[in-house]
Every structure is written in structure tokens, then in C-alpha cells.
Scaffold this motif. Structure first.
Motif, mmCIF file in Angstrom:
data_model
loop_
_atom_site.group_PDB
_atom_site.id
_atom_site.type_symbol
_atom_site.label_atom_id
_atom_site.label_comp_id
_atom_site.label_asym_id
_atom_site.label_seq_id
_atom_site.Cartn_x
_atom_site.Cartn_y
_atom_site.Cartn_z
ATOM 1 N N ALA A 71 24.016 -9.870 -32.255
ATOM 2 C CA ALA A 71 22.715 -9.203 -32.365
ATOM 3 C C ALA A 71 22.100 -8.788 -31.034
ATOM 4 O O ALA A 71 21.227 -7.925 -31.008
ATOM 5 C CB ALA A 71 21.738 -10.123 -33.112
ATOM 6 N N ASN A 72 22.518 -9.364 -29.929
ATOM 7 C CA ASN A 72 21.813 -9.094 -28.668
ATOM 8 C C ASN A 72 22.686 -8.446 -27.585
ATOM 9 O O ASN A 72 22.573 -8.786 -26.413
ATOM 10 C CB ASN A 72 21.176 -10.378 -28.138
ATOM 11 C CG ASN A 72 22.200 -11.441 -27.773
ATOM 12 O OD1 ASN A 72 23.352 -11.380 -28.175
ATOM 13 N ND2 ASN A 72 21.771 -12.425 -27.014
ATOM 14 N N ILE A 73 23.521 -7.498 -27.961
ATOM 15 C CA ILE A 73 24.302 -6.760 -26.962
ATOM 16 C C ILE A 73 23.380 -5.728 -26.318
ATOM 17 O O ILE A 73 22.819 -4.879 -27.004
ATOM 18 C CB ILE A 73 25.516 -6.048 -27.593
ATOM 19 C CG1 ILE A 73 26.458 -7.065 -28.240
ATOM 20 C CG2 ILE A 73 26.260 -5.225 -26.537
ATOM 21 C CD1 ILE A 73 27.597 -6.438 -29.012
ATOM 22 N N PRO A 74 23.194 -5.802 -25.000
ATOM 23 C CA PRO A 74 22.330 -4.819 -24.345
ATOM 24 C C PRO A 74 22.891 -3.398 -24.485
ATOM 25 O O PRO A 74 24.103 -3.207 -24.480
ATOM 26 C CB PRO A 74 22.343 -5.238 -22.875
ATOM 27 C CG PRO A 74 22.821 -6.651 -22.876
ATOM 28 C CD PRO A 74 23.708 -6.793 -24.072
ATOM 29 N N PRO A 75 22.020 -2.401 -24.624
ATOM 30 C CA PRO A 75 22.494 -1.014 -24.701
ATOM 31 C C PRO A 75 23.313 -0.655 -23.457
ATOM 32 O O PRO A 75 22.974 -1.047 -22.347
ATOM 33 C CB PRO A 75 21.202 -0.194 -24.751
ATOM 34 C CG PRO A 75 20.128 -1.155 -25.129
ATOM 35 C CD PRO A 75 20.572 -2.516 -24.689
ATOM 36 N N GLU A 124 35.693 -12.984 -20.179
ATOM 37 C CA GLU A 124 35.295 -11.674 -19.670
ATOM 38 C C GLU A 124 36.242 -10.594 -20.172
ATOM 39 O O GLU A 124 37.432 -10.826 -20.344
ATOM 40 C CB GLU A 124 35.354 -11.750 -18.137
ATOM 41 C CG GLU A 124 34.907 -10.545 -17.409
ATOM 42 C CD GLU A 124 34.939 -10.783 -15.903
ATOM 43 O OE1 GLU A 124 34.666 -9.832 -15.188
ATOM 44 O OE2 GLU A 124 35.254 -11.903 -15.461
ATOM 45 N N GLY A 125 35.700 -9.402 -20.457
ATOM 46 C CA GLY A 125 36.521 -8.240 -20.716
ATOM 47 C C GLY A 125 36.723 -7.815 -22.152
ATOM 48 O O GLY A 125 37.452 -6.865 -22.403
ATOM 49 N N TRP A 126 36.119 -8.495 -23.137
ATOM 50 C CA TRP A 126 36.263 -8.062 -24.533
ATOM 51 C C TRP A 126 35.471 -6.785 -24.760
ATOM 52 O O TRP A 126 34.336 -6.646 -24.318
ATOM 53 C CB TRP A 126 35.768 -9.143 -25.495
ATOM 54 C CG TRP A 126 36.713 -10.301 -25.596
ATOM 55 C CD1 TRP A 126 36.640 -11.474 -24.911
ATOM 56 C CD2 TRP A 126 37.867 -10.386 -26.419
ATOM 57 N NE1 TRP A 126 37.689 -12.293 -25.261
ATOM 58 C CE2 TRP A 126 38.459 -11.648 -26.181
ATOM 59 C CE3 TRP A 126 38.475 -9.526 -27.332
ATOM 60 C CZ2 TRP A 126 39.614 -12.059 -26.832
ATOM 61 C CZ3 TRP A 126 39.618 -9.954 -27.972
ATOM 62 C CH2 TRP A 126 40.179 -11.199 -27.711
ATOM 63 N N ASP A 127 36.059 -5.838 -25.471
ATOM 64 C CA ASP A 127 35.439 -4.537 -25.751
ATOM 65 C C ASP A 127 34.268 -4.715 -26.718
ATOM 66 O O ASP A 127 34.417 -5.264 -27.798
ATOM 67 C CB ASP A 127 36.485 -3.597 -26.357
ATOM 68 C CG ASP A 127 35.988 -2.187 -26.538
ATOM 69 O OD1 ASP A 127 34.810 -1.903 -26.251
ATOM 70 O OD2 ASP A 127 36.797 -1.347 -26.976
ATOM 71 N N LEU A 128 33.082 -4.245 -26.333
ATOM 72 C CA LEU A 128 31.874 -4.364 -27.163
ATOM 73 C C LEU A 128 31.382 -3.016 -27.674
ATOM 74 O O LEU A 128 30.305 -2.937 -28.257
ATOM 75 C CB LEU A 128 30.749 -5.032 -26.354
ATOM 76 C CG LEU A 128 31.032 -6.419 -25.799
ATOM 77 C CD1 LEU A 128 29.867 -6.883 -24.934
ATOM 78 C CD2 LEU A 128 31.325 -7.400 -26.907
ATOM 79 N N ARG A 129 32.140 -1.953 -27.470
ATOM 80 C CA ARG A 129 31.656 -0.606 -27.802
ATOM 81 C C ARG A 129 31.682 -0.279 -29.281
ATOM 82 O O ARG A 129 30.861 0.480 -29.756
ATOM 83 C CB ARG A 129 32.458 0.436 -27.035
ATOM 84 C CG ARG A 129 32.154 0.422 -25.552
ATOM 85 C CD ARG A 129 33.028 1.384 -24.843
ATOM 86 N NE ARG A 129 34.328 0.715 -24.663
ATOM 87 C CZ ARG A 129 35.270 1.135 -23.866
ATOM 88 N NH1 ARG A 129 35.117 2.239 -23.201
ATOM 89 N NH2 ARG A 129 36.388 0.476 -23.740
ATOM 90 N N SER A 130 32.621 -0.791 -30.024
ATOM 91 C CA SER A 130 32.763 -0.402 -31.420
ATOM 92 C C SER A 130 32.414 -1.572 -32.335
ATOM 93 O O SER A 130 32.860 -2.698 -32.105
ATOM 94 C CB SER A 130 34.206 0.046 -31.687
ATOM 95 O OG SER A 130 34.413 0.183 -33.073
ATOM 96 N N PRO A 131 31.646 -1.338 -33.397
ATOM 97 C CA PRO A 131 31.322 -2.423 -34.324
ATOM 98 C C PRO A 131 32.541 -2.926 -35.104
ATOM 99 O O PRO A 131 32.502 -3.998 -35.683
ATOM 100 C CB PRO A 131 30.279 -1.813 -35.259
ATOM 101 C CG PRO A 131 30.429 -0.344 -35.120
ATOM 102 C CD PRO A 131 31.009 -0.078 -33.755
#
Length: 193
Positions: A71-75, A124-131
């Protein structure tokens, strides 16, 4: 006088070491004794460690967390830092607990009476761009050691029927494996000490 000081210093160092080890063991035992119990469904991996013997490597329903639950991934944040992750669990109708939400760092509110929080660590390094992407936190519950000769048989049984692990969660979300379950039957239970 120097000999007495050396003996006193060695005794004090020994007492500090024994105290520290006792504190670690007592903390683990307190979690196992008083922690909130959670049951997770597990899947087999590889059952052998050359130094410690048979174990089951535990892949479970919280081993991979969809990014859409965080829920709290910064833009504009594209990958994870080396950080902690809190995963909120809720008991399902089948008795196994499922992830419902997650937060980097801390949960914004305490878990409700029918919920539990487990604290993990994300590299560190996991992709957070795609749901649709998932990340793999580590909770310190990835292995359960068994008596010698038991690992392979259980590993094979896990492929044909459901197994689970019963966890004890401390107030801050630290998890300890309490027992290995074959359906409703307890196969192995962790001793307190």
C-alpha cells in the motif's frame, strides 16, 4: 592485582555472553508460547542440508507477495530497497491464513482481532513498477529441520496432500515455526528450549 582483574574481566565477559544467549532463547520461547498462531499452506522444495540434516524448504502462500498488495510504494519508485515488509494476514475459510495487504516499514494501524501481521525482509532490487509482479520476502521461516531420514518421505507426501506450518507470531510480527502439520495432524512440534 593484574591477575585478579583479568579473572574478574573474564568472568564478567562470560556472564554477559551467557546472559545474551539466554535472552535470545527466552525471546524465541516466549514467541512460541504466547504468540498468535497462524497456519500457512506449504509446498515442497529440497530436503537435505549437509551440516544439519533433513529439512523441508518451505515455500508457502506468503513466499511471493504481489506488488499490488503493497500500500505504501512511493510514486516513481521502481525497485525495492533493502528493507522490512509487514504483511497483513487474515484467516481463510479453509483454515489457512492469506495475505491481504502489505507495507514497507510499518503497518499504518494494528492488526484487527481476526488478523495478524508478519514481518519479513525484502532484498534490494525487486521490480515495483507493475501490479502483476511479485516480490519474495524472507521471514526466517524458510526451513524446518526434521529427524534424520524423515525429510524425503515428507517431501514426497507433500506432493499428494496438503501440508502446513503452524507459526507463532510475536507482537512485532516476528515469526517462529511452532509445528509441521499434515492436514489437521501435528507431525513435528518445535520444543520451547
Amino acid at each position: 592485582m593484574t591477575g585478579k582483574r583479568l579473572i574478574i574481566a573474564a568472568l564478567m565477559l562470560g556472564l554477559v555472553q551467557v546472559g545474551f544467549l539466554s535472552w535470545i532463547i527466552a525471546g524465541r520461547a516466549a514467541t512460541l508460547r504466547n504468540g498468535k498462531e497462524v497456519l500457512l499452506k506449504i509446498e515442497p522444495v529440497d530436503p537435505r542440508d549437509l551440516l544439519r540434516g533433513d529439512y523441508i524448504a518451505i515455500g508457502n502462500n506468503i513466499s511471493r507477495i504481489p506488488v499490488k498488495l503493497i500500500a505504501n510504494i512511493p510514486p516513481g519508485k521502481f525497485s525495492s530497497d533493502d528493507t522490512s515488509l509487514v504483511v497483513r494476514l487474515k484467516k481463510g475459510t479453509d483454515g489457512y491464513w492469506q495475505p491481504t495487504a502489505a507495507w514497507f516499514g510499518q503497518a499504518p494501524a494494528p492488526a484487527g482481532p481476526d488478523e495478524a501481521d508478519i514481518r519479513g525482509h525484502v532484498a534490494e532490487g525487486w521490480d515495483l513498477r507493475s501490479p502483476d509482479v511479485t516480490i519474495a520476502p524472507e521471514y526466517g521461516i524458510e526451513r524446518f529441520y526434521l529427524p534424520e531420514g524423515e525429510g524425503m518421505a515428507i517431501q514426497n507426501d507433500m506432493r499428494v496432500r496438503p501440508f502446513g506450518i503452524k507459526l507463532a507470531l510475536s507482537a512485532n510480527g516476528t515469526a517462529q515455526i511452532k509445528a509441521l502439520m499434515d492436514g489437521d495432524k501435528t507431525l513435528f512440534e518445535e520444543p520451547l528450549y
